[in-house]
Write an enzyme that holds these catalytic residues in place. Sequence first.
Site, PDB file in Angstrom:
ATOM      1  N   SER A 693     -12.735  -4.238  -3.215  1.00  0.00           N
ATOM      2  CA  SER A 693     -11.602  -4.941  -3.814  1.00  0.00           C
ATOM      3  C   SER A 693     -11.187  -6.189  -3.053  1.00  0.00           C
ATOM      4  O   SER A 693     -10.286  -6.908  -3.497  1.00  0.00           O
ATOM      5  CB  SER A 693     -10.402  -3.990  -3.936  1.00  0.00           C
ATOM      6  OG  SER A 693     -10.009  -3.529  -2.665  1.00  0.00           O
ATOM      7  N   LYS A 736      -1.046  -0.990  -4.063  1.00  0.00           N
ATOM      8  CA  LYS A 736      -1.267  -2.372  -3.663  1.00  0.00           C
ATOM      9  C   LYS A 736      -0.101  -3.266  -4.086  1.00  0.00           C
ATOM     10  O   LYS A 736       0.332  -4.145  -3.324  1.00  0.00           O
ATOM     11  CB  LYS A 736      -2.576  -2.879  -4.273  1.00  0.00           C
ATOM     12  CG  LYS A 736      -3.819  -2.235  -3.672  1.00  0.00           C
ATOM     13  CD  LYS A 736      -5.083  -2.730  -4.343  1.00  0.00           C
ATOM     14  CE  LYS A 736      -6.324  -2.081  -3.713  1.00  0.00           C
ATOM     15  NZ  LYS A 736      -7.571  -2.540  -4.347  1.00  0.00           N
TER      16      LYS A 736
END
Length: 817
Positions: A693, A736
Amino acid sequence: MSSTIFEGGNESAEKNILPMMSLREVVMFPRSIVPLFVGREASIKAIEEAISEHDKKIFLVTQEFPEKEKPEPEDLFRVGTVSKILQMLRLPDGTIKVLFEGLYRAQWDPQADGKTFDDVFPLVSLETIEDLPADVNVTEALVRSVHSALESFGKVNKKLAPETVLAISTIRTAGKLADSIMPHLKVEFAKKQVILEMTDPLKRLEAVYELLLGEIEIVSIEKRVKNRVKGQMEKNQREYYLNEQLKAINKEMGREDDPQSEAQALEEQLDAKKMDDESRERVRKEIKKLRQMAPSSAEYTVVRNYVDWIMELPWNDYKKVELNIAEARKILDEDHYGLEKPKERILEYMAVQSLVETIKGPILCFVGPPGVGKTSIARSIARAMDREFVRLSLGGVRDEAEIRGHRRTYVGALPGKIIHSLRRCEYSNPVICLDEVDKMSTDFRGDPSSALLEVLDPEQNGTFSDHYLDLDYDLSKIFFITTANDLNSIPGPLQDRMEIIRLPGYLETEKAQIAKKFLMPKQISEHGLKTDNIAVSDSAMLEIVRTYTREAGVRSLEREIAKICRKTAMKIVEADDKAQNIHVTKNNLAKILGVHKFSHGFSEEKSLIGVATGLAYTQVGGEMLMVEVVLMPGKGKVVITGKLGEVMQESAQAALSYIRSRSDLFGLKPNFHEKIDIHVHVPEGATPKDGPSAGITLCTAMASAFLNVPVRHDLAMTGEITLRGRVLPIGGLREKLLAAHRGLSKVVLIPAENEKDLKEVPDTILKDLEIIPVENMDQVLSHALESLTAEELFRGKNNITPIALTLIKEEYQPPTH
């Protein structure tokens, strides 16, 4: 004790003085020869005196109380036997072995002879006891009866030699016959003393005859006992032999319990069990074996334990409960904050069960980091469903028999953990929590995870077979819940049997609510405090969560709250004021808990070239990830530091390849990378980092460095990159975005395919962030690079001088910003 018949007559009835020796539990009779071991000093002195001064004659009398070491005159019987010392042998231990021959009866008077006692041994004056005359006809009849009984006694008592029986049979005098038989009878010394004192020979012989008949009966019973035991005894099994002897003796005396009654009680219990016919017939056969076994045998214990195990299981006994969805929802909300997915799944199951009479129990697997409440929610589920709760820990289990049990052929065999847990339950439909299912291991003893397949497979656990029971047991009504920290260590077939529900961890706001509603009241109660004693502000609680803990669960948070309670308790005790109130705020928190233990990443204060902010997901939540890129004159070398894993290194290579493939659009020469070195670094180099990611973050930082354009400092991003610049979806979006919110970011770039996951993000987070879905790197760079529009960036209309072109020149001049 051995004895020999003595046919000599009585001595004259005159008085004489002889040394006296007391005997313990031994009665000396005339016309018998007896060996004795002598160890008392007084007795040894008396024997020496008899040998030296009295022609080896000594008076032997029995103590009334054998336990006395130094008897007084009143402790001795009055009648004894004058005996002759035939032989004496001194032994190395100081004792002597003496062979005595009984001569005749005599009695002594302690009143008349008191002056003859000295400190070592007594010298007593004796009076001979003569037998009274007896009727000849009566004597003859009694003698014949005694001879007949003696012959029968000799046949049943193998210890009595035939020669001895023959010798005694020649005696026709009543007194002599009685004295000759007495030493061969196992009678208490008190009874022997009574017979010794009898002067009437007929009464004496009658008493001996009665004892002789009793001994014959006892020996006959012993013989029957031995014959009965002999048929049941195995070779060289001494313990078994003794137990059977005891059993036979008890049976002869009528004290043994009837073994059939025990088996009958087991059959009555079996009839009351709700078992299937096949299992019931198997148990009935085992009970039949018990009827034919001896209770003291090893096989009896094995079979009895097996039957007991079966009887103690709740065969087809199911607890009937009234399901109340509203009440169950209330209980789940009371015990846990958040965890909406597990709660919703449980309520769905209860709703279906309320509509359908029979439904197979589901197999749920809660997966998440430690401390997020996997086990505790399983306990709450059992309470909400009003079922029994059983917890089994599978951590470290490496033996297949722990799950399926040992076969009964093994010594000490027992059922597995599943049957063990059901034995503790009253019903067959509990909630069983299999903790740490991912911590099982495999070795030479088998694979326990494979053994769990039958337990957790809804198509198989209706006929689960434990090796010990060797019977089919229905586990389909059990509600199984398993917990795990990581799915990677759970075999694929086992995962396929379970419904996976992930518990990723709590958000900071959720942790603060959990601490306020659950942890604080719990710790206040455990530390003996009252609610009025301590108050923690919301800002202080959030500060504890952010700077004193770094975890997905709340265990460390609970320890910090416990520390605050301990500090409060100390102040209350020192001040001796139980009504004292302690208020914890963000300002005085450091005085109580000390300096901050952890720090989280924040956005840069200003935009920088070659520095991009990414978002990472860890097991303790979301974190901000800074990526730095610098360019140096060189030979095209790429250096990647920061303890990055293979996936992140490959993402960096993919990002560089993407930029090179679009160099013409960026205004870069095709070989711009050949005369520069690229250094990519991710701070906190001691912490391992890996994952796809960070791909778009690495690419953005590189493009910023190549183009000499800063990246927006208030922007964070996450997404995987391909060589063509596509942005692929990622996981952990909720965590996140929380990290971006905590780090004061304003804009977050996410993959377009993750836009659907925004539904799981709390509105309190979304309202403060601008979420921009992106599909490719062109969109990422157009939003991330400062002061450039997409048209200026990709259509060559920009007025920038890429730093990559500057580094190719012969004379390098650092760029000015």
